[in-house]
Design a protein around this motif. Structure first.
Motif, mmCIF file in Angstrom:
data_model
loop_
_atom_site.group_PDB
_atom_site.id
_atom_site.type_symbol
_atom_site.label_atom_id
_atom_site.label_comp_id
_atom_site.label_asym_id
_atom_site.label_seq_id
_atom_site.Cartn_x
_atom_site.Cartn_y
_atom_site.Cartn_z
ATOM 1 N N PRO A 33 18.492 15.681 -16.375
ATOM 2 C CA PRO A 33 17.210 15.137 -15.905
ATOM 3 C C PRO A 33 17.316 14.462 -14.550
ATOM 4 N N GLY A 34 18.447 13.769 -14.302
ATOM 5 C CA GLY A 34 18.607 13.056 -13.040
ATOM 6 C C GLY A 34 18.571 13.979 -11.838
ATOM 7 N N PHE A 35 19.124 15.175 -11.972
ATOM 8 C CA PHE A 35 19.116 16.134 -10.865
ATOM 9 C C PHE A 35 17.686 16.430 -10.425
ATOM 10 N N PHE A 36 16.810 16.668 -11.389
ATOM 11 C CA PHE A 36 15.416 16.990 -11.055
ATOM 12 C C PHE A 36 14.618 15.742 -10.682
ATOM 13 N N MET A 37 14.942 14.594 -11.294
ATOM 14 C CA MET A 37 14.211 13.368 -10.979
ATOM 15 C C MET A 37 14.459 12.928 -9.542
ATOM 16 N N ARG A 38 15.667 13.128 -9.037
ATOM 17 C CA ARG A 38 15.936 12.769 -7.638
ATOM 18 C C ARG A 38 15.129 13.646 -6.691
ATOM 19 N N ARG A 39 14.968 14.909 -7.029
ATOM 20 C CA ARG A 39 14.126 15.792 -6.223
ATOM 21 C C ARG A 39 12.663 15.355 -6.270
ATOM 22 N N MET A 40 12.215 14.867 -7.435
ATOM 23 C CA MET A 40 10.826 14.429 -7.567
ATOM 24 C C MET A 40 10.522 13.243 -6.665
ATOM 25 N N GLU A 41 11.516 12.384 -6.419
ATOM 26 C CA GLU A 41 11.294 11.242 -5.536
ATOM 27 C C GLU A 41 10.978 11.698 -4.114
ATOM 28 N N PHE A 42 11.701 12.680 -3.621
ATOM 29 C CA PHE A 42 11.421 13.212 -2.281
ATOM 30 C C PHE A 42 10.028 13.848 -2.234
ATOM 31 N N LEU A 87 4.078 13.455 -0.553
ATOM 32 C CA LEU A 87 2.654 13.332 -0.871
ATOM 33 C C LEU A 87 2.141 11.946 -0.489
ATOM 34 N N ALA A 88 2.958 10.905 -0.692
ATOM 35 C CA ALA A 88 2.543 9.553 -0.303
ATOM 36 C C ALA A 88 2.325 9.467 1.197
ATOM 37 N N ALA A 89 3.198 10.086 1.984
ATOM 38 C CA ALA A 89 3.035 10.092 3.442
ATOM 39 C C ALA A 89 1.728 10.775 3.827
ATOM 40 N N LYS A 90 1.363 11.824 3.082
ATOM 41 C CA LYS A 90 0.091 12.508 3.346
ATOM 42 C C LYS A 90 -1.087 11.595 3.025
ATOM 43 N N LEU A 91 -0.998 10.868 1.907
ATOM 44 C CA LEU A 91 -2.080 9.959 1.542
ATOM 45 C C LEU A 91 -2.228 8.826 2.550
ATOM 46 N N ARG A 119 15.930 8.960 1.601
ATOM 47 C CA ARG A 119 14.475 9.049 1.536
ATOM 48 C C ARG A 119 13.848 8.596 2.858
ATOM 49 N N ILE A 120 14.380 7.514 3.438
ATOM 50 C CA ILE A 120 13.860 7.015 4.715
ATOM 51 C C ILE A 120 14.056 8.048 5.800
ATOM 52 N N THR A 121 15.244 8.658 5.849
ATOM 53 C CA THR A 121 15.524 9.682 6.859
ATOM 54 C C THR A 121 14.586 10.863 6.702
ATOM 55 N N ALA A 122 14.347 11.299 5.451
ATOM 56 C CA ALA A 122 13.446 12.430 5.211
ATOM 57 C C ALA A 122 12.024 12.100 5.633
ATOM 58 N N LEU A 123 11.564 10.886 5.374
ATOM 59 C CA LEU A 123 10.210 10.478 5.762
ATOM 60 C C LEU A 123 10.051 10.469 7.281
ATOM 61 N N GLN A 168 0.837 -1.202 0.000
ATOM 62 C CA GLN A 168 0.000 0.000 0.000
ATOM 63 C C GLN A 168 0.872 1.253 0.000
ATOM 64 N N ALA A 169 1.960 1.234 0.757
ATOM 65 C CA ALA A 169 2.852 2.392 0.816
ATOM 66 C C ALA A 169 3.556 2.618 -0.519
ATOM 67 N N ILE A 170 4.019 1.532 -1.153
ATOM 68 C CA ILE A 170 4.683 1.666 -2.454
ATOM 69 C C ILE A 170 3.707 2.188 -3.499
ATOM 70 N N ILE A 171 2.486 1.658 -3.480
ATOM 71 C CA ILE A 171 1.471 2.131 -4.429
ATOM 72 C C ILE A 171 1.144 3.599 -4.173
ATOM 73 N N ALA A 172 1.117 4.009 -2.914
ATOM 74 C CA ALA A 172 0.860 5.419 -2.587
ATOM 75 C C ALA A 172 1.930 6.309 -3.197
ATOM 76 N N HIS A 173 3.187 5.864 -3.153
ATOM 77 C CA HIS A 173 4.275 6.642 -3.758
ATOM 78 C C HIS A 173 4.062 6.780 -5.267
ATOM 79 N N GLU A 174 3.671 5.697 -5.929
ATOM 80 C CA GLU A 174 3.452 5.763 -7.374
ATOM 81 C C GLU A 174 2.217 6.607 -7.702
ATOM 82 N N ILE A 175 1.179 6.507 -6.889
ATOM 83 C CA ILE A 175 0.002 7.355 -7.103
ATOM 84 C C ILE A 175 0.367 8.826 -6.927
#
Length: 327
Positions: free
Chosen positions: A265-274, A279-283, A318-322, A196-203
């Motif tokens: 692109p990688g510079f911005f894509m890494r930021r998008m993961e955070f 947003l997934a944590a909010k969901l 990512r884990i530390t930020a969450l 459910q958590a992984i799916i929330a991240h993709e959503i």
């Protein structure tokens, strides 16, 4: 695509007589041939064949399992798209040649957008239209997705399962309905809360429109800069017909590809993961389930917590930020 743009500009100016005539039909035929060769050489021979031989020689299970019907469907449709894009590129280059350099560069973003748009918005639906959905024992996940979609006014999402051993998950764009693909390796290795958590991240990626609003523009910008650099720097070096010129042009093209197609692109894509994690944590109402799911992902994939890629930050970051945001 940069190869097609460069080749189209050259072919429109001077193509050997007797092979493809310097007419719209001749240039379209030349472009279709170039696109088809590019697809067969890069996609089939380099990627598909190399991966198949590697797994066969090492007796490894296939990361992604496909039937012959699925392979033929995607391969034939992709071959047709590459040929069509090649024909269009060469025909347009013939129409504008010998146009001012600035006009050709202005057309590059249009050229560069065609194949990524197909790869991100069309090909996934061909690949996974008939892929399995979530099994019945995970039906509560489907109910949860429908619930949060209505509560949060999110876009429609369809979940598909990727056959094979890959413990992966990714989201792809669509016009009305978006696609989230979960690898069977994750279904077998994660508990329902972790899934459910992984799916929330993709959503979250879907809700933020990361593919259409961010990844595709990044690809277009990077591809345009790469193509422009190849035309401006590498092509004159190739035109010298000297060993030093060809070598320098190839090295420059490779450097431009690394900078504009990976680093930028990688510079911005890494930021998008955070941002998707937040947003997934909010969901989910809490970031801890996703943090635990990422830890479990490391265990089943053999990936180190401090390992990073060109497109993803280290999972430990990512884990530390969450967990910091949850305190």
């Amino acid at each position: 695509m940069a190869i097609l743009v460069s080749a189209g500009a050259v072919a429109a100016a001077e193509w050997p007589d007797g092979v493809f005539k310097a007419t719209y039909a001749g240039m379209a035929a030349a472009g279709a041939f170039a696109g088809a060769v590019l697809f067969v050489a890069v996609q089939l021979l380099i990627f598909e064949l190399t991966a198949t031989l590697f797994h066969w020689s090492c007796r490894l299970p296939k990361d992604v399992e496909r039937t012959w019907g699925e392979f033929l469907t995607t391969a034939s449709s992709s071959l047709a798209v590459y040929a069509a894009v090649g024909a269009l590129v060469f025909a347009i280059c013939h129409a504008v040649a010998p146009a001012p350099y600035g006009l050709v560069i202005c057309l590059v973003p249009f050229f560069v957008s065609l194949l990524p748009l197909y790869q991100t918005c069309v090909l996934p639906w061909l690949q996974y239209a008939r892929a399995p959905t979530l099994p019945e024992n995970l039906s509560e996940l489907d109910a949860w997705i429908d619930e949060i979609r209505i509560e949060q006014d999110l876009p429609r999402v369809q979940i598909r399962v990727q056959r094979g051993s890959a413990p992966t998950a990714f989201a792809m764009g669509g016009l009305g309905t978006h696609l989230v693909v979960i690898g069977k390796g994750l279904l077998d290795g994660l508990t329902t809360p972790h899934l459910q958590a992984i799916i929330a991240h993709e959503i979250a990626h879907v809700a933020r429109r990361d593919v259409l609003r961010r990844l595709l523009p990044l690809t277009i910008v990077g591809g345009t800069l790469h193509a422009g650099s190849v035309v401006a720097v590498s092509h004159p070096l190739f035109a010298t017909n000297e060993v030093w010129g060809v070598t320098g042009g190839a090295l420059a093209a490779g450097l431009f590809a690394a900078i504009f197609m990976a680093f930028l692109p990688g510079f911005f894509m890494r930021r998008m993961e955070f941002q998707a994690d937040r947003l997934a944590a909010k969901l989910l109402g809490n970031g801890e389930p996703l943090a635990q799911a990422l830890e479990r992902l490391c265990e089943i994939s053999g990936q180190r917590l401090d390992q990073w890629t060109w497109s993803h930050p280290p999972l430990q970051a990512r884990i530390t930020a969450l967990r910091s945001a949850s305190v």
